[in-house]
Scaffold this motif. Structure first.
Motif, PDB file in Angstrom:
ATOM      1  N   THR A   1       4.655  25.099  71.051  1.00  0.00           N
ATOM      2  CA  THR A   1       5.677  24.291  70.382  1.00  0.00           C
ATOM      3  C   THR A   1       5.248  23.190  69.542  1.00  0.00           C
ATOM      4  N   THR A   2       5.719  22.597  68.574  1.00  0.00           N
ATOM      5  CA  THR A   2       5.787  21.505  67.876  1.00  0.00           C
ATOM      6  C   THR A   2       6.919  20.482  67.973  1.00  0.00           C
ATOM      7  N   LYS A   3       7.599  20.765  68.665  1.00  0.00           N
ATOM      8  CA  LYS A   3       8.887  20.020  68.909  1.00  0.00           C
ATOM      9  C   LYS A   3       8.956  19.430  70.377  1.00  0.00           C
ATOM     10  N   ILE A   4       9.297  18.211  70.707  1.00  0.00           N
ATOM     11  CA  ILE A   4       9.179  17.667  71.842  1.00  0.00           C
ATOM     12  C   ILE A   4      10.683  18.212  72.559  1.00  0.00           C
ATOM     13  N   HIS A   5      11.685  18.481  71.898  1.00  0.00           N
ATOM     14  CA  HIS A   5      12.979  19.002  72.606  1.00  0.00           C
ATOM     15  C   HIS A   5      12.795  20.518  73.134  1.00  0.00           C
ATOM     16  N   ARG A   6      11.784  21.382  72.461  1.00  0.00           N
ATOM     17  CA  ARG A   6      11.500  22.573  72.659  1.00  0.00           C
ATOM     18  C   ARG A   6      10.492  22.420  73.936  1.00  0.00           C
TER      19      ARG A   6
ATOM     20  N   GLU B   1      10.404  20.082  76.376  1.00  0.00           N
ATOM     21  CA  GLU B   1      11.258  19.799  77.309  1.00  0.00           C
ATOM     22  C   GLU B   1      12.077  21.232  77.718  1.00  0.00           C
ATOM     23  N   GLU B   2      12.659  21.928  77.067  1.00  0.00           N
ATOM     24  CA  GLU B   2      13.339  23.068  77.195  1.00  0.00           C
ATOM     25  C   GLU B   2      12.549  24.094  77.883  1.00  0.00           C
TER      26      GLU B   2
END
Length: 235
Positions: free
Chosen positions: A184-189, A191-192
């Motif tokens: 992923t390129t997104k921090i919240h993803r 963490e998910e």
């Protein structure tokens, strides 16, 4: 040897933990590859090696010379070919870990794709894959709807589990020697995805999930027929 030295220099490390041949080189006997990996271990430049998308015969031939510790292949709730073609059984028998890439089926098992989802024709390679055509995305919503039903009965840290978390947790629970590597390129993803490790399924739950998955027909090949990518797997 030059490639390993270059990687060590760029990584600023003395040793690479796991060195992977991501596709089988049809011009080089796998015995030579395995022998070279053995030399690299003796030299202290790598700790272990892995194959990528190899077929049963290649895995067995490599294992006789110098055993790979892992085999990287595509595997997910929507792509279970390894279970049918004997590769998973072979890896389990030989004690080889399967590193499951695209455990979210290149984003599809995030649950947000539908028939209106489009991919950039030149910047996104999914645009050339039969699995991500409008027709296939619409037809394959059946697996998403099933995973959503599973997610409804699961929670993580008092929050409803997401489709992606169920898909990752299924891999972690289904086979002890399979490790998913979502990207992923997104921090919240990120963490998910990491929190998916907090979700567990009982043997009975897995039995029922796998029973239902076996009834779902997935539409679309992962690679375009006769493409270089399609020809480079299972060798």
């Amino acid at each position: 040897m030059r490639a390993v030295d270059g990687s060590l220099k760029r990584l600023q490390r003395d040793c690479i933990d796991l060195y992977t041949q991501h596709r089988v080189d049809i011009d080089t006997p796998i015995e030579e590859v395995a022998g070279t990996m053995k030399d690299l271990v003796k030299m202290g430049k790598i700790k272990a090696w892995a194959l990528g998308e190899a077929g049963i015969k290649t895995i067995e031939r490599a294992h006789k010379v110098f055993a790979p510790v892992a085999m990287q292949s595509q595997y997910s709730m929507a792509f279970r070919e390894l279970e049918q073609n004997g590769i998973m059984d072979t890896c389990q028998k030989l004690g080889i870990t399967i590193v499951a890439y695209s455990p979210l089926d290149r984003g599809f098992l995030g649950g947000n794709f539908n028939k209106n989802t489009t991919f950039h024709k030149t910047l996104d390679f999914r645009a050339s894959m039969p699995r991500y055509t409008k027709e296939a995305l619409e037809a394959n919503q059946s697996v998403i709807e099933f995973i959503k039903k599973v997610a409804q009965s699961k929670s993580i840290n008092d929050k409803p589990a997401s489709v992606a978390q169920v898909a990752l947790a299924w891999i972690l629970s289904n086979k002890s020697f399979v490790i998913p590597i979502p990207e992923t390129t997104k921090i919240h993803r990120l963490e998910e995805n990491l929190n998916a490790s907090l979700l567990h399924f009982s043997l009975n739950e897995l039995k029922e999930i796998n029973k239902e998955l076996s009834k779902i027909v997935i539409i679309g090949d992962r690679y375009a027929p006769n493409s270089d990518a399609a020809k480079s797997v299972g060798l």
